[in-house]
Design a protein around this motif. Structure first.
Motif, PDB file in Angstrom:
ATOM      1  N   GLY A  79       0.796  -1.219   0.000  1.00 32.49           N
ATOM      2  CA  GLY A  79       0.000   0.000   0.000  1.00 32.49           C
ATOM      3  C   GLY A  79       0.828   1.267   0.000  1.00 32.49           C
ATOM      4  N   GLY A  80       2.146   1.128  -0.053  1.00 29.97           N
ATOM      5  CA  GLY A  80       3.017   2.294  -0.081  1.00 29.97           C
ATOM      6  C   GLY A  80       3.193   2.949   1.269  1.00 29.97           C
ATOM      7  N   GLU A  81       2.865   2.239   2.347  1.00 25.66           N
ATOM      8  CA  GLU A  81       3.017   2.789   3.689  1.00 25.66           C
ATOM      9  C   GLU A  81       4.414   2.472   4.210  1.00 25.66           C
ATOM     10  OE1 GLU A  81       0.904   2.451   8.117  1.00 25.66           O
ATOM     11  OE2 GLU A  81      -0.074   1.579   6.345  1.00 25.66           O
ATOM     12  N   ARG A  82       5.051   3.441   4.807  1.00 26.02           N
ATOM     13  CA  ARG A  82       6.429   3.305   5.278  1.00 26.02           C
ATOM     14  C   ARG A  82       6.523   2.406   6.504  1.00 26.02           C
ATOM     15  NH1 ARG A  82      10.333   8.444   5.316  1.00 26.02           N
ATOM     16  NH2 ARG A  82      10.777   7.549   3.271  1.00 26.02           N
ATOM     17  N   LEU A  83       7.556   1.538   6.501  1.00 28.98           N
ATOM     18  CA  LEU A  83       7.803   0.678   7.651  1.00 28.98           C
ATOM     19  C   LEU A  83       8.520   1.461   8.752  1.00 28.98           C
ATOM     20  CD1 LEU A  83       8.949  -2.664   5.955  1.00 28.98           C
ATOM     21  CD2 LEU A  83       6.633  -1.879   6.511  1.00 28.98           C
ATOM     22  N   ASN A  84       8.257   1.100   9.992  1.00 37.52           N
ATOM     23  CA  ASN A  84       8.861   1.794  11.128  1.00 37.52           C
ATOM     24  C   ASN A  84       9.898   0.913  11.821  1.00 37.52           C
ATOM     25  OD1 ASN A  84       7.407  -0.034  12.753  1.00 37.52           O
ATOM     26  ND2 ASN A  84       5.670   1.376  12.979  1.00 37.52           N
ATOM     27  N   LEU A  85      10.455   1.413  12.906  1.00 35.61           N
ATOM     28  CA  LEU A  85      11.491   0.692  13.645  1.00 35.61           C
ATOM     29  C   LEU A  85      11.012  -0.689  14.069  1.00 35.61           C
ATOM     30  CD1 LEU A  85      14.234   0.582  15.207  1.00 35.61           C
ATOM     31  CD2 LEU A  85      13.022   1.657  17.129  1.00 35.61           C
ATOM     32  N   GLU A  86       9.812  -0.759  14.627  1.00 26.38           N
ATOM     33  CA  GLU A  86       9.295  -2.038  15.116  1.00 26.38           C
ATOM     34  C   GLU A  86       9.111  -3.023  13.972  1.00 26.38           C
ATOM     35  OE1 GLU A  86       8.073   0.968  15.920  1.00 26.38           O
ATOM     36  OE2 GLU A  86       8.908   1.039  17.949  1.00 26.38           O
ATOM     37  N   ASP A  87       8.678  -2.541  12.821  1.00 25.20           N
ATOM     38  CA  ASP A  87       8.531  -3.418  11.654  1.00 25.20           C
ATOM     39  C   ASP A  87       9.884  -3.993  11.240  1.00 25.20           C
ATOM     40  OD1 ASP A  87       5.757  -2.895  11.391  1.00 25.20           O
ATOM     41  OD2 ASP A  87       6.150  -1.108  10.183  1.00 25.20           O
ATOM     42  N   GLY A  88      10.876  -3.130  11.206  1.00 20.51           N
ATOM     43  CA  GLY A  88      12.196  -3.571  10.787  1.00 20.51           C
ATOM     44  C   GLY A  88      12.791  -4.602  11.718  1.00 20.51           C
ATOM     45  N   ILE A 115      29.224  -6.551  16.717  1.00 20.95           N
ATOM     46  CA  ILE A 115      28.595  -6.476  18.044  1.00 20.95           C
ATOM     47  C   ILE A 115      27.245  -5.776  18.024  1.00 20.95           C
ATOM     48  CG2 ILE A 115      30.860  -6.426  19.170  1.00 20.95           C
ATOM     49  CD1 ILE A 115      30.314  -3.388  19.651  1.00 20.95           C
ATOM     50  N   GLU A 116      26.858  -5.205  16.891  1.00 20.54           N
ATOM     51  CA  GLU A 116      25.625  -4.416  16.851  1.00 20.54           C
ATOM     52  C   GLU A 116      24.395  -5.320  16.994  1.00 20.54           C
ATOM     53  OE1 GLU A 116      25.661  -5.980  12.717  1.00 20.54           O
ATOM     54  OE2 GLU A 116      27.218  -5.237  14.099  1.00 20.54           O
ATOM     55  N   SER A 117      23.321  -4.746  17.505  1.00 26.57           N
ATOM     56  CA  SER A 117      22.047  -5.467  17.581  1.00 26.57           C
ATOM     57  C   SER A 117      21.280  -5.265  16.278  1.00 26.57           C
ATOM     58  CB  SER A 117      21.213  -4.940  18.758  1.00 26.57           C
ATOM     59  OG  SER A 117      20.802  -3.598  18.504  1.00 26.57           O
ATOM     60  N   ARG A 118      20.255  -6.055  16.096  1.00 30.57           N
ATOM     61  CA  ARG A 118      19.412  -5.860  14.915  1.00 30.57           C
ATOM     62  C   ARG A 118      18.715  -4.503  14.965  1.00 30.57           C
ATOM     63  NH1 ARG A 118      17.439 -12.134  15.266  1.00 30.57           N
ATOM     64  NH2 ARG A 118      19.008 -12.992  13.834  1.00 30.57           N
ATOM     65  N   GLU A 119      18.374  -4.062  16.168  1.00 25.89           N
ATOM     66  CA  GLU A 119      17.774  -2.729  16.296  1.00 25.89           C
ATOM     67  C   GLU A 119      18.769  -1.653  15.875  1.00 25.89           C
ATOM     68  OE1 GLU A 119      16.027   0.212  19.772  1.00 25.89           O
ATOM     69  OE2 GLU A 119      15.601  -1.950  19.906  1.00 25.89           O
TER      70      GLU A 119
END
Length: 368
Positions: free
Chosen positions: A22-31, A228-232
């Motif tokens: 739908g063209g809606e942008r993904l946010n941090l939680e989605d990622g 060492i980075e997290s996925r977040e």
């Protein structure tokens, strides 16, 4: 186009699919959810849909050469095996004319771009870096100079006393056309402290690209993942890049760089998995909705996985390169470069259409 939703796809994944379509942008939680999901095939197919909407079946490459004027560096980043101290065995600093001689010995017809990065060598003045570009530009005016990372530009401001804008203006007068994407690593000051990334901080990296974009330059940007980075942390990195792209529109491509171990003999447990590499490319494609291209960098992930990545959202396979050194100074086991014919074979073997491009994604030749 319809994505196969596997039987175990849950409501959250279905919602993300709906948002993307739908063209809606993904946010941090989605990622973060996408990174934690085991549903790699649905994520990859969704990323493939996005890429096909933007680029069709075309996959881009360029004939280029990687050049390294110096490996002497004041920084001691924990992940780097390329750098040397002044006077250390293997340390070198080439003059502009020495590099011209090297290029004359190795260049072949069709090379359109010099990809130039190196150490932060504070034993030479800023003028050395300007003169290095001038020498190449005078001898090879038809070849685009893609030179220096944002971290190098920040370093130049410190050794010269000039502003970012003034440094860029002097380099542009010497022939600079665009910046490379390196130096981003992970855009987290906490990460940079732990990994001893004692060069441009997060805001300085972004400000260099912002200034370049305001000067009318198009640039590249990267993310070095797998330590060492997290996925977040990775998603927050992408969001900062996405925000700057919203502001300036100056990035041409995002390049996820898979971290290499320092030892070529390191076992598979010290390397990113193919699963992680493909997921990172796919998630990058889904998060960075305002980027035209996501690059699959064969130097780090290998030629065959690069082919698979073209069905996971990637639309660029970089270029011929000719003797890459930084990843291979670490533990990269991949070729140091590929020929034009090999790149065409690679792309066609993935069922895509190879397109030779220039630095700015203008099409030179389509290999139907």
């Amino acid at each position: 186009m319809s994505t196969l939703i596997t039987p175990h796809t849950d409501a959250r994944m279905a919602n993300i699919i709906e948002k993307v379509r739908g063209g809606e942008r993904l946010n941090l939680e989605d990622g973060v959810y996408l990174y934690e999901s085991k549903d790699l095939l649905t994520i990859g197919q969704l990323a493939n849909e996005v890429n096909l909407r933007k680029n069709g079946n075309k996959v881009y490459f360029i004939e280029n050469m990687s050049l390294y004027f110096t490996n002497v560096c004041e920084s001691r980043c924990a992940f780097c095996n390329f750098r040397k101290d002044e006077g250390e065995e293997g340390a070198y600093t080439l003059s502009g004319q020495e590099m011209v001689q090297y290029v004359e010995q190795h260049i072949h017809p069709g090379v359109r771009e010099f990809h130039i990065v190196g150490g932060h060598n504070d034993n030479v003045p800023f003028q050395y870096y300007v003169d290095s570009l001038s020498a190449l530009n005078e001898r090879f005016p038809e070849v685009t100079l893609k030179a220096y990372t944002a971290a190098e530009i920040d370093f130049f401001t410190r050794i010269s006393g000039l502003s970012i804008r003034e440094v860029l203006e002097q380099l542009r007068a010497a022939g600079l056309k665009t910046l490379t994407g390196g130096g981003a690593e992970i855009l987290s000051d906490q990460y940079r402290k732990k990994m001893r990334v004692d060069k441009a901080n997060v805001e300085e990296y972004l400000e260099v690209h912002r200034t370049a974009h305001h000067l009318g330059m198009k640039t590249h940007t990267t993310m070095l993942y797998g330590s060492i980075e997290s996925r977040e942390d990775r998603i927050r990195h992408m969001l900062q890049i996405r925000d700057l792209q919203d502001e300036t529109g100056g990035f041409m491509v995002f390049i996820p760089l898979s971290m290499q171990p320092k030892n070529k003999n390191a076992g598979i447990m010290r390397r990113n998995s193919a699963y992680e590499d493909l997921k990172t490319i796919a998630v990058s494609r889904l998060m960075l909705d305002n980027f035209d291209h996501i690059k699959a960098y064969f130097i780090n992930i290998g030629a065959q996985l690069t082919q698979v990545a073209l069905s996971f959202g990637a639309s660029d396979v970089h270029g011929t390169i000719l003797k890459e050194r930084i990843s291979h100074a670490a533990g990269a086991l991949t070729p140091e470069g590929l020929t034009r014919e090999e790149l065409i074979w690679l792309v066609k073997g993935a069922g895509r259409i190879p397109v030779e491009r220039d630095t700015f994604y203008n099409e030179i030749k389509v290999y139907e």
